[in-house]
Scaffold this active site. Structure first.
Site, PDB file in Angstrom:
ATOM      1  N   ASP A   1       1.385 -32.985  -2.387  1.00 13.27           N
ATOM      2  CA  ASP A   1       1.912 -32.201  -1.340  1.00 13.27           C
ATOM      3  C   ASP A   1       2.852 -31.268  -2.197  1.00 13.27           C
ATOM      4  O   ASP A   1       3.329 -31.506  -3.095  1.00 13.27           O
ATOM      5  CB  ASP A   1       2.850 -33.087  -0.314  1.00 13.27           C
ATOM      6  CG  ASP A   1       3.371 -32.168   0.767  1.00 13.27           C
ATOM      7  OD1 ASP A   1       2.509 -31.375   1.160  1.00 13.27           O
ATOM      8  OD2 ASP A   1       4.333 -32.856   1.173  1.00 13.27           O
TER       9      ASP A   1
ATOM     10  N   ASP B   1      -2.115 -31.646   7.613  1.00 16.33           N
ATOM     11  CA  ASP B   1      -0.836 -31.939   8.063  1.00 16.33           C
ATOM     12  C   ASP B   1      -1.011 -31.530   9.294  1.00 16.33           C
ATOM     13  O   ASP B   1      -1.263 -30.533  10.018  1.00 16.33           O
ATOM     14  CB  ASP B   1      -0.044 -30.681   7.237  1.00 16.33           C
ATOM     15  CG  ASP B   1       1.404 -30.662   7.709  1.00 16.33           C
ATOM     16  OD1 ASP B   1       1.692 -31.365   8.796  1.00 16.33           O
ATOM     17  OD2 ASP B   1       2.129 -30.124   6.915  1.00 16.33           O
TER      18      ASP B   1
ATOM     19  N   TYR C   1       1.027 -13.143   1.819  1.00 16.16           N
ATOM     20  CA  TYR C   1       0.410 -13.754   3.186  1.00 16.16           C
ATOM     21  C   TYR C   1       1.926 -13.935   4.092  1.00 16.16           C
ATOM     22  O   TYR C   1       1.764 -14.847   5.095  1.00 16.16           O
ATOM     23  CB  TYR C   1      -0.189 -14.938   3.179  1.00 16.16           C
ATOM     24  CG  TYR C   1      -1.724 -14.372   2.414  1.00 16.16           C
ATOM     25  CD1 TYR C   1      -2.502 -13.954   3.389  1.00 16.16           C
ATOM     26  CD2 TYR C   1      -1.848 -14.524   1.330  1.00 16.16           C
ATOM     27  CE1 TYR C   1      -3.920 -13.649   3.060  1.00 16.16           C
ATOM     28  CE2 TYR C   1      -3.071 -14.181   0.771  1.00 16.16           C
ATOM     29  CZ  TYR C   1      -4.156 -13.919   1.522  1.00 16.16           C
ATOM     30  OH  TYR C   1      -5.552 -13.274   1.204  1.00 16.16           O
TER      31      TYR C   1
ATOM     32  N   LYS D   1       0.822 -25.107   2.779  1.00 15.06           N
ATOM     33  CA  LYS D   1       0.400 -25.073   1.385  1.00 15.06           C
ATOM     34  C   LYS D   1      -1.005 -25.866   1.525  1.00 15.06           C
ATOM     35  O   LYS D   1      -1.171 -26.552   2.509  1.00 15.06           O
ATOM     36  CB  LYS D   1       1.183 -25.570   0.491  1.00 15.06           C
ATOM     37  CG  LYS D   1       1.302 -25.375  -0.998  1.00 15.06           C
ATOM     38  CD  LYS D   1       1.664 -23.751  -1.133  1.00 15.06           C
ATOM     39  CE  LYS D   1       1.133 -23.192  -2.503  1.00 15.06           C
ATOM     40  NZ  LYS D   1       0.897 -21.916  -2.351  1.00 15.06           N
TER      41      LYS D   1
ATOM     42  N   TYR E   1       0.476 -17.050   6.088  1.00 15.97           N
ATOM     43  CA  TYR E   1       0.998 -18.300   5.438  1.00 15.97           C
ATOM     44  C   TYR E   1       1.211 -19.408   6.580  1.00 15.97           C
ATOM     45  O   TYR E   1       1.755 -19.193   7.434  1.00 15.97           O
ATOM     46  CB  TYR E   1       2.335 -18.219   4.785  1.00 15.97           C
ATOM     47  CG  TYR E   1       3.083 -19.280   4.149  1.00 15.97           C
ATOM     48  CD1 TYR E   1       2.070 -19.888   3.066  1.00 15.97           C
ATOM     49  CD2 TYR E   1       3.902 -19.957   4.887  1.00 15.97           C
ATOM     50  CE1 TYR E   1       2.704 -21.132   2.726  1.00 15.97           C
ATOM     51  CE2 TYR E   1       4.316 -21.361   4.338  1.00 15.97           C
ATOM     52  CZ  TYR E   1       3.526 -21.953   3.320  1.00 15.97           C
ATOM     53  OH  TYR E   1       4.149 -22.947   2.894  1.00 15.97           O
TER      54      TYR E   1
ATOM     55  N   TYR F   1       7.733 -31.678  13.838  1.00 16.50           N
ATOM     56  CA  TYR F   1       7.685 -30.275  13.397  1.00 16.50           C
ATOM     57  C   TYR F   1       6.176 -29.813  12.938  1.00 16.50           C
ATOM     58  O   TYR F   1       5.757 -30.784  12.065  1.00 16.50           O
ATOM     59  CB  TYR F   1       8.779 -30.081  12.220  1.00 16.50           C
ATOM     60  CG  TYR F   1       8.786 -28.620  11.954  1.00 16.50           C
ATOM     61  CD1 TYR F   1       9.273 -27.909  12.816  1.00 16.50           C
ATOM     62  CD2 TYR F   1       8.348 -28.032  10.737  1.00 16.50           C
ATOM     63  CE1 TYR F   1       9.578 -26.570  12.704  1.00 16.50           C
ATOM     64  CE2 TYR F   1       8.403 -26.747  10.606  1.00 16.50           C
ATOM     65  CZ  TYR F   1       9.000 -25.824  11.530  1.00 16.50           C
ATOM     66  OH  TYR F   1       9.079 -24.487  11.371  1.00 16.50           O
TER      67      TYR F   1
HETATM   68  P1  13P Z   1       3.339 -27.955   3.638  1.00 17.69           P
HETATM   69  O1  13P Z   1       2.220 -26.899   3.389  1.00 17.69           O
HETATM   70  O2  13P Z   1       3.485 -29.353   3.126  1.00 17.69           O
HETATM   71  O3  13P Z   1       3.295 -28.076   5.349  1.00 17.69           O
HETATM   72  O4  13P Z   1       4.748 -27.179   3.552  1.00 17.69           O
HETATM   73  C1  13P Z   1       5.353 -26.257   3.833  1.00 17.69           C
HETATM   74  C2  13P Z   1       6.435 -25.487   3.294  1.00 17.69           C
HETATM   75  O5  13P Z   1       6.379 -24.746   2.582  1.00 17.69           O
HETATM   76  C3  13P Z   1       7.690 -26.266   3.354  1.00 17.69           C
HETATM   77  O6  13P Z   1       8.654 -25.474   2.676  1.00 17.69           O
HETATM   78 MG    MG Z   2       3.945 -29.288   6.832  1.00 15.17          MG
HETATM   79 MG    MG Z   3       1.977 -30.847   3.102  1.00 16.60          MG
END
Ligand code: 13P
Ligand code: MG
Ligand code: MG
Ligand code: 13P
Length: 371
Positions: free
Chosen positions: A130, A11, A348, A233, A230, A89
């Site tokens: 995702d 990402d 985290y 994900k 964190y 972002y």
């Molecule tokens: P990603 O890991 O896909 O960037 O998602 C982050 C997230 O938690 C959005 O709420």
């Molecule tokens: Mg993301």
């Molecule tokens: Mg993602």
């Protein structure tokens, strides 16, 4: 011919929140891989699933090949420069280290690779998910490779009669790869015992016991183990070779009709059902739901034919409706109970600071004892 398939994904920034990369970002990554991969790669396919960009590459350099990993890393750097210029972002979100040092393991991007002798017909499935983590594939793999209720090939195909070897990783162990090898069918209950805990035990690969060949490879990285907090994900990619010694493509796909609950969605902190979606799908409801896409290919001398979109079929529209219902049902209970991940998965996030403050305010009530 011995071929290596490498998928490296990250990402590196997205439009409108954690939704999808921009066209220009994707084009930049694609062009970088094509231009700089000349002479190194046989073929490549760059795609996005939600806000994640995956580079699928074929070559003859073997797994953990430094130039191939460097190529992907630098393609993501080029994409990140676009993300920054466009104000996307989370620009460079998964690029957690500054300097490249041999391969991308432990640097943020997810990696999954397989080296194999091409069969005369070589179909494979490339999954990308995702808003979830690598344990999301535990259930589909258990069913596809271990359960005759899902995979009649385990009864009908003599090539599959010996079953499959599961290599399972303890992803909480950060000092190295802690793995266990278990064989289906005789170790099926042990496999189940581990795979029921998908945040800790993750299928890393699956092998045909009859042929000794690899069927499955899953990316197993956990970002919070690298970053210590964190950052996003661990949206996982997976390669599955199908047919002949392995389950048929439809046997591999069938478990995704369940829409099972996985960790992920909104701030990486919730349990939500995973929805099989068409290629290049975006993200929406509650930063989700968690999605999985599947591009199927055939390969000859490393050249890809495809993709054909495995979830672009009227059948999956019905599944998607069902998963949407499940997602809304779960969201009705907000943060309570099973809707949110257990505390050890939230450690985290910022909630720990809140708890530390509350901890100070707790008092033990002194009870008057009866004389
Ligand atoms: P990603 O890991 O896909 O960037 O998602 C982050 C997230 O938690 C959005 O709420
Ligand atoms: Mg993301
Ligand atoms: Mg993602
Ligand atoms: P084979 O041609 O590999 O036997 O495949 C049959 C099949 O896929 C039926 O589902």
């Amino acid at each position: 011919m011995k071929i290596t398939m490498s998928v490296i994904k990250a990402d590196i920034g997205s439009v409108g929140g954690h939704i999808a990369p921009s066209e220009k970002l994707l084009e930049t990554v694609r062009k970088h891989v094509q231009d700089k991969g000349r002479g190194m790669l046989i073929d490549s396919y760059v795609s996005s699933t939600g806000d994640d960009v995956a580079i699928l590459m074929t070559h003859t350099g073997g797994v953990d090949n430094a130039p191939v990993h460097k190529l992907a890393w630098e393609a993501f750097l080029a994409g990140t420069a676009v993300a920054k210029a466009q104000g996307l972002y989370g620009a460079g979100q998964d690029l957690l280290k500054d300097a490249f040092s041999g391969n991308v393991h432990g640097m943020g991007p997810a990696v999954t690779e397989m080296e194999f002798e091409e069969r005369p017909g070589e179909p494979f499935l490339f999954f990308a998910a995702d808003k979830t983590d690598p344990g999301a594939y535990n259930l589909p793999l258990y069913l596809a490779f271990g359960d005759a209720m899902n995979t009649p090939g385990l009864m009908l195909s003599p090539k599959m009669a010996k079953g499959f070897k599961f290599v399972i990783m303890d992803v909480n162990h950060t000092e190295g790869d802690r793995i266990i090898e278990l064989s289906a069918p005789e170790d099926l209950y042990d496999i189940a015992t581990l795979l029921r805990d998908p945040e800790r035990f993750v299928v890393e690969s699956v092998w045909s016991r009859a042929a000794g060949t690899q069927a499955v490879s899953v990316a197993t990285s956990r970002l919070h183990n690298i970053a210590g907090k964190y950052t996003g994900k661990d949206d996982p990619v997976m390669l599955v070779r199908s047919q002949m010694d392995f389950p048929a493509t439809g046997e591999v796909l069938q478990p995704f009709a369940i829409g099972h609950f996985v960790a992920g969605c909104m701030r990486g902190s919730h349990n939500m059902p995973i929805m099989p979606v068409k290629l290049n799908s975006t993200i929406s409801y509650f930063d989700g739901p968690p999605v999985v896409s599947c591009a199927t290919f055939c390969i000859r001398d490393g050249r890809l034919t495809g993709p054909v979109d495995a979830f672009d079929h009227p059948f999956w529209d019905r599944v998607r409706d069902h998963v949407a219902d499940k997602a809304m049902d779960m969201r009705r209970q907000g943060f309570f109970g099973a809707a949110m991940l257990p505390m050890n998965e939230l450690e985290y996030t910022g909630i720990m600071e809140k708890l530390a403050v509350l901890e100070q305010k707790f008092a033990v009530r002194t009870m008057k004892r009866a004389a």
